[in-house]
Design a protein around this motif. Structure first.
Motif, short mmCIF file in Angstrom:
data_model
loop_
_atom_site.label_atom_id
_atom_site.label_comp_id
_atom_site.label_asym_id
_atom_site.label_seq_id
_atom_site.Cartn_x
_atom_site.Cartn_y
_atom_site.Cartn_z
N PRO A 1 0.79 -1.14 0.07
CA PRO A 1 -0.07 -0.07 0.07
C PRO A 1 0.83 1.34 -0.06
CG PRO A 1 -0.17 -1.03 2.23
CD PRO A 1 0.70 -1.83 1.27
N MET A 2 0.43 2.14 -0.96
CA MET A 2 1.12 3.48 -0.86
C MET A 2 0.24 4.53 0.20
SD MET A 2 3.55 4.27 -2.69
CE MET A 2 3.48 6.09 -3.48
N THR A 3 1.02 5.35 0.86
CA THR A 3 0.28 6.25 1.84
C THR A 3 0.84 7.64 1.30
OG1 THR A 3 2.46 6.71 3.23
CG2 THR A 3 1.24 4.73 3.86
N GLU A 4 0.55 8.94 1.94
CA GLU A 4 0.57 9.98 1.26
C GLU A 4 2.14 10.38 1.57
OE1 GLU A 4 -1.31 13.14 3.94
OE2 GLU A 4 -1.17 11.60 5.74
N HIS A 5 3.00 9.51 2.10
CA HIS A 5 4.34 9.87 2.45
C HIS A 5 5.28 9.01 1.50
CE1 HIS A 5 3.26 12.49 5.56
NE2 HIS A 5 2.54 11.67 6.22
N GLY A 6 4.77 7.71 1.01
CA GLY A 6 5.31 6.99 0.25
C GLY A 6 4.79 5.30 0.45
N PRO A 7 5.55 4.42 0.04
CA PRO A 7 5.02 3.01 0.61
C PRO A 7 4.92 2.92 2.08
CG PRO A 7 6.69 2.94 -1.20
CD PRO A 7 6.67 4.42 -0.68
N ASP A 8 4.03 1.94 2.51
CA ASP A 8 4.06 1.66 4.00
C ASP A 8 5.31 0.82 4.33
OD1 ASP A 8 3.65 0.51 6.48
OD2 ASP A 8 1.23 -0.21 5.75
N MET A 9 6.13 1.74 4.95
CA MET A 9 7.57 1.04 4.95
C MET A 9 7.44 -0.04 6.23
SD MET A 9 9.25 1.80 2.98
CE MET A 9 10.75 1.17 3.30
N LYS A 10 6.50 -0.13 7.20
CA LYS A 10 6.39 -1.27 8.04
C LYS A 10 6.31 -2.54 7.39
CE LYS A 10 3.91 -2.38 12.26
NZ LYS A 10 2.76 -2.06 13.16
N TYR A 11 5.03 -2.45 6.34
CA TYR A 11 4.99 -3.59 5.71
C TYR A 11 6.07 -4.14 4.66
CZ TYR A 11 1.99 -6.74 3.05
OH TYR A 11 1.31 -7.92 2.27
N VAL A 12 6.68 -3.02 4.36
CA VAL A 12 7.87 -3.29 3.59
C VAL A 12 8.94 -4.00 4.12
CG1 VAL A 12 9.85 -2.25 1.88
CG2 VAL A 12 7.45 -1.61 1.72
N ARG A 13 9.20 -3.54 5.38
CA ARG A 13 10.22 -4.04 6.43
C ARG A 13 9.92 -5.26 6.46
NH1 ARG A 13 10.44 -0.18 9.48
NH2 ARG A 13 12.25 0.96 8.56
N MET A 14 8.69 -5.48 7.02
CA MET A 14 8.30 -6.89 7.54
C MET A 14 8.67 -7.87 6.57
SD MET A 14 4.53 -8.47 8.39
CE MET A 14 4.14 -8.43 6.64
N LEU A 15 8.18 -7.70 5.21
CA LEU A 15 8.54 -8.43 3.96
C LEU A 15 9.87 -8.77 3.77
CD1 LEU A 15 5.50 -7.49 1.67
CD2 LEU A 15 5.30 -9.58 3.02
N VAL A 16 10.59 -7.84 3.62
CA VAL A 16 12.10 -7.58 3.14
C VAL A 16 13.11 -8.34 3.81
CG1 VAL A 16 13.95 -6.15 2.34
CG2 VAL A 16 11.66 -5.76 1.52
N GLU A 17 12.92 -7.95 5.23
CA GLU A 17 13.56 -8.60 6.51
C GLU A 17 13.49 -9.89 6.86
OE1 GLU A 17 14.24 -5.34 9.18
OE2 GLU A 17 15.09 -4.00 7.90
N GLY A 18 12.02 -10.25 6.51
CA GLY A 18 11.66 -11.65 6.92
C GLY A 18 11.47 -12.69 6.02
N ASP A 19 11.88 -12.46 4.73
CA ASP A 19 11.58 -13.48 3.62
C ASP A 19 12.80 -13.48 2.78
OD1 ASP A 19 10.51 -15.14 1.65
OD2 ASP A 19 8.66 -14.39 1.63
#
Length: 464
Positions: free
Chosen positions: A184-202
């Protein structure tokens, strides 16, 4: 396992309240539909044939660069320092072209390759290199994908796709067999909490697509916090890369005096985070001078650029140096490019102001839609009621206006909400754009009103 879409993460993109048609009585709704039907009939009788499907520069915009065509003649000096634009050599691009690209990106010219006129081609070639030969000393992605499928049938390597996003990005990774995972995009850019969870966990997540300034199609520019968050990622996969497509770095049309914060330099953020091999940045002059007849460039860390250079050396002997030389002599430097882009802004600004005015006047009080309010780039992101986008695009086409396909801003064209539509106002004349937007507003109202009838069980959506 495939990533399951959490629809709640994307709910903020949709209209957040009951719309006017849903609140009407049956008699009021029937009267509204009748009035809209008359508007639609009047428009249909005009037999319009207007195209708002792609974000192309207008003829007036490309005309701004015509003087470039006069800079090289048979009598021109074609030398560039110790290099020659009329012969082989300089596989990374003319020195002056690399210096200009480096100035625009805020990096060292040693990190830059200038080749071809399409940054999309460069992105594809980098993905192809990693797929067939690997990156960062890792196994080729093709081999990793095969081993993953053998061990876990049905599972694929993954690429993250901020949505709404750029369909041509998604097509590249889909072509190479990746599971494109919506973010998901927010008004500030991608949802980095979600990005971090996927990138750092998989470790099967191999990359993410980014358009960090005036994103396609939302017009969102990444905040400093989001840029730093990208630079601070600690991926589970050592061959994870951020594809930083800075296509609209200088494409602002904000009015003089309006706040339009610059994008934080991602390589500065990397240095501050103590990171290195993570970002591959791309840009081009596609919407600066002539689409398909300009120059494109990319930059990366020293190790990554060495790997990419080795791969490119097999495919290319020399880039299109005459075009590079002409562009350098035309644009000269960052100040020259910014002055040139201000002339573009004078042409784009009234188009985007017209979009805002037409949507606000036609739909604002109905609460049937939400849309972005960009200060740069080439698009407006529009969200209608859930279940409306395909019908709106179809109804608009029936009345003579072609739009980008519904769903195009989601991987595989699959918008689970059937809500998002990309509006591309740059190419039509102001008169044509005004007509197209009138048609679009009628289609949105008609579809939203019909959906209100469907919700009451009074209407089959295919009915006229």
């Amino acid at each position: 396992m495939p990533v399951k879409l959490d629809q709640e993460l994307f709910q903020h993109m949709l209209p957040q309240q009951a719309n006017a048609y849903q609140l009407m009585s049956d008699a009021e709704l029937n009267a509204a539909l009748e009035a809209i039907g008359k508007e639609a009939q009047e428009v249909s009788e005009k037999h319009l044939a207007l195209d708002m499907a792609r974000g192309k520069p207008s003829p007036e915009q490309t005309a701004l660069s015509r003087p470039l065509l006069d800079l090289l003649t048979s009598a021109s000096d074609l030398t560039d320092g110790a290099s020659f634009a009329d012969n082989y050599g300089d596989p990374d691009g003319l020195p002056s072209a690399r210096a200009l690209a480096a100035e625009l990106l805020g990096v060292d010219p040693a990190q830059v390759i200038v080749a071809g006129s399409s940054s999309l081609n460069l992105m594809h070639d980098v993905l192809d290199m990693a797929y067939t030969h690997g990156i960062a000393g890792q196994k080729p992605w093709a081999q990793q994908a095969s081993e993953l499928a053998a061990a876990h049938p049905g599972e694929k390597l993954k690429f993250l796709c901020p949505v709404p996003g750029y369909d041509r990005h998604f097509r590249i990774t889909e072509y190479y067999g990746f599971e494109n995972v919506p973010v998901p995009m927010t008004e500030h850019g991608p949802d980095m909490k979600y990005v971090r969870m996927l990138v750092e966990g998989d470790s099967t997540v191999k990359g993410v697509w980014c358009v960090p300034r005036f994103a396609n199609p939302s017009g969102v520019s990444y905040s400093d916090e989001v840029v730093r968050a990208f630079a601070s990622l600690r991926p589970a996969a050592p061959d994870f890369r951020v594809m930083w497509d800075n296509a609209y770095a200088y494409h602002t049309f904000a009015r003089p005096g309006e706040t339009c914060a610059p994008l934080m330099n991602i390589f500065d953020a990397l240095a501050q985070a103590g990171r290195d091999d993570l970002i591959i940045e791309f840009a081009s002059t596609a919407k600066v001078t002539f689409p398909s007849s300009g120059m494109a460039w990319m930059c990366a860390s020293e190790k990554d650029i060495q790997e990419i250079r080795a791969s490119f050396s097999v495919r290319r002997v020399s880039p299109e140096k005459l075009l590079q030389l002409a562009h350098v002599r035309f644009l000269k430097d960052r100040a020259g490019l910014e002055a040139h882009m201000e002339r573009h802004a004078e042409l784009l600004r009234p188009r985007f102001e017209l979009v805002e005015r037409k949507l606000t006047d036609g739909l604002g009080k109905l609460a049937v839609a939400a849309w972005s309010h960009p200060k740069g780039g080439y698009f407006v992101s529009f969200n209608g009621p859930v279940g409306s986008a395909r019908a709106i695009v179809s109804r608009t086409r029936e009345m003579g206006v072609k739009l980008t396909s519904a769903g195009a801003t989601w991987p595989s064209g699959n918008d689970p909400f059937d809500s998002n539509i990309r509006i591309a106002p740059s190419y039509p004349s102001l008169k044509e754009l005004s007509q197209a937007l009138d048609v679009f507003v009628i289609a949105v109202k008609q579809v939203a009103a019909r959906l209100a009838k469907v919700d009451r069980g009074q209407y089959a959506f295919g009915d006229r």
